[in-house]
Design a protein around this motif. Sequence first.
Motif, short mmCIF file in Angstrom:
data_model
loop_
_atom_site.label_atom_id
_atom_site.label_comp_id
_atom_site.label_asym_id
_atom_site.label_seq_id
_atom_site.Cartn_x
_atom_site.Cartn_y
_atom_site.Cartn_z
N PRO A 106 0.83 -1.21 0.00
CA PRO A 106 0.00 0.00 0.00
C PRO A 106 0.87 1.26 0.00
O PRO A 106 1.92 1.30 0.62
N ARG A 107 0.39 2.28 -0.67
CA ARG A 107 1.10 3.55 -0.65
C ARG A 107 0.90 4.27 0.68
O ARG A 107 1.76 5.04 1.13
N GLN A 108 -0.23 4.04 1.28
CA GLN A 108 -0.52 4.73 2.54
C GLN A 108 0.35 4.20 3.67
O GLN A 108 0.54 3.00 3.82
N ARG A 109 0.86 5.13 4.45
CA ARG A 109 1.65 4.79 5.64
C ARG A 109 1.23 5.70 6.78
O ARG A 109 0.82 6.84 6.56
N ARG A 110 1.36 5.19 7.99
CA ARG A 110 1.00 6.00 9.17
C ARG A 110 1.99 7.14 9.32
O ARG A 110 3.20 6.98 9.13
N GLY A 111 1.46 8.30 9.66
CA GLY A 111 2.31 9.46 9.90
C GLY A 111 3.06 9.35 11.22
O GLY A 111 2.71 8.56 12.09
N GLY A 112 4.08 10.15 11.35
CA GLY A 112 4.90 10.12 12.56
C GLY A 112 4.27 10.89 13.71
O GLY A 112 3.38 11.73 13.53
N ASP A 113 4.72 10.59 14.93
CA ASP A 113 4.28 11.32 16.12
C ASP A 113 5.06 12.63 16.22
O ASP A 113 6.19 12.74 15.75
N ILE A 114 4.46 13.61 16.87
CA ILE A 114 5.07 14.92 17.04
C ILE A 114 5.16 15.23 18.53
O ILE A 114 4.20 15.03 19.27
N LEU A 115 6.32 15.73 18.97
CA LEU A 115 6.51 16.14 20.36
C LEU A 115 6.69 17.65 20.41
O LEU A 115 7.57 18.20 19.74
N THR A 143 -5.61 19.28 -2.59
CA THR A 143 -5.80 19.22 -4.04
C THR A 143 -6.15 17.81 -4.50
O THR A 143 -7.10 17.59 -5.24
N CYS A 144 -5.35 16.82 -4.04
CA CYS A 144 -5.60 15.43 -4.46
C CYS A 144 -6.26 14.61 -3.37
O CYS A 144 -6.62 13.45 -3.60
N HIS A 145 -6.37 15.18 -2.14
CA HIS A 145 -7.00 14.49 -1.00
C HIS A 145 -6.34 13.14 -0.72
O HIS A 145 -7.01 12.17 -0.34
N GLY A 146 -5.03 13.08 -0.92
CA GLY A 146 -4.28 11.88 -0.57
C GLY A 146 -4.15 10.87 -1.68
O GLY A 146 -3.49 9.84 -1.50
N SER A 147 -4.75 11.12 -2.85
CA SER A 147 -4.64 10.13 -3.94
C SER A 147 -3.27 10.17 -4.61
O SER A 147 -2.89 9.23 -5.31
N CYS A 148 -2.55 11.27 -4.43
CA CYS A 148 -1.22 11.48 -5.00
C CYS A 148 -1.25 11.80 -6.50
O CYS A 148 -0.22 12.11 -7.10
N GLU A 237 1.86 9.24 4.52
CA GLU A 237 2.01 9.28 3.07
C GLU A 237 0.70 8.83 2.40
O GLU A 237 0.02 7.93 2.89
N ALA A 238 0.38 9.46 1.28
CA ALA A 238 -0.81 9.12 0.49
C ALA A 238 -2.09 9.17 1.33
O ALA A 238 -3.01 8.38 1.15
N GLY A 239 -2.11 10.11 2.29
CA GLY A 239 -3.31 10.26 3.12
C GLY A 239 -3.47 9.16 4.15
O GLY A 239 -4.59 8.88 4.59
N GLY A 240 -2.35 8.53 4.54
CA GLY A 240 -2.41 7.46 5.54
C GLY A 240 -2.80 7.99 6.91
O GLY A 240 -2.90 9.21 7.13
#
Length: 375
Positions: A106-115, A143-148, A237-240
Amino acid sequence: MNEDYYELLGVSKDASTDQIKKAYQKAARSLHPDVNPDPEAAEKYKKVSQAYETLKNPDKRRQYDMGGGPGMGGFPGGGAGFDFSDIFDMFAGASGMRGRGQGPVPRQRRGGDILRRTTIDLRDVVFGTEQKITFRTAVLCQTCHGSCAAEGTSPIRCTQCNGSGHVQRVAQSLLGQMVTMAPCPTCEGHGDIIEHPCTACAGHGRIQDERTLTVKIPAGVEHGTRIQLRGEGEVGEAGGPSGDLLVELSVAEHDVFHREGDDLVAQVSVPMTSAALGATVPLETFDGVQELRIRPGSQPGEEITLKGLGVSPLRRERRGDIRIELDVMVPTGLTEEQTELLERFSALRGEETPRTGGRRHGGMFDKIRERFRDL
């Protein structure tokens, strides 16, 4: 093809399956075509392999021993029922069909945590507060809503892997051709190709932007407490799925109070006369001005408690207390008149002072002299 299979392998007719396997592996190491180019060795290798295929199988071996004859097992590359797993055990480097794909990645991946860190006042610890946190992070591309893909387009199936995300690779080894699976180099394992990436996000489905969130900080938090806001971190990534936002709190020092558990502690300096005579002193607290009642004869270090004006602990309703430690100030730089007044006061109380030399009736020195007279 009428050779004795036991004789070909060099084992007795009552040999165990494990002994037959070891004998076959020993013979195959020296007869395999990739090791021994002699045509006769290749022919013998086929016979040895056929013998092993028959004798390793209990049913085939029983039929062979009952006179079923040779030709029951075939040889590598032809015939039914040949199992490569045994010869793979012989050659440590062989691993058969490796890395078989489980589908496209899958292109979608979970985003990172922020501190992020923020500073609050002691008052905020007592009552709780809300604070705005501003930070820069990855947000969903609007613009693409995560579709890339660019507007009006969509990813197309990869023709090289037919959408599977994996391709076969053939390599030569001691065993001949070995087939492995690898990510498709054209689509990088995704199974589809974005021919026209979104220009706003360069085909990532997310962009960098600034966000502002209001964080609710409960009463009772401590220095170093982290508040976790799920799904408020960077977009994947890719709206993940989004990561989390972690807000670490730092409590600023207060001019008067410091925290001890759920209590607020402070030191109040009072004149010697106020400690001796008693007084009522106004004290500024987080709940407004409170009257601090100093009883007559209060001593240095004595503690006065104001109930229920401390910190509200986490997940509990009862607040702590305010504890005041008295610091009795001894006057300095006395005038002659003030000194005389204190001496008169000392004389009235029968106290010893350095100026009178300690000879007053009933004073400490008189008591010591009386004790020596009694000895």
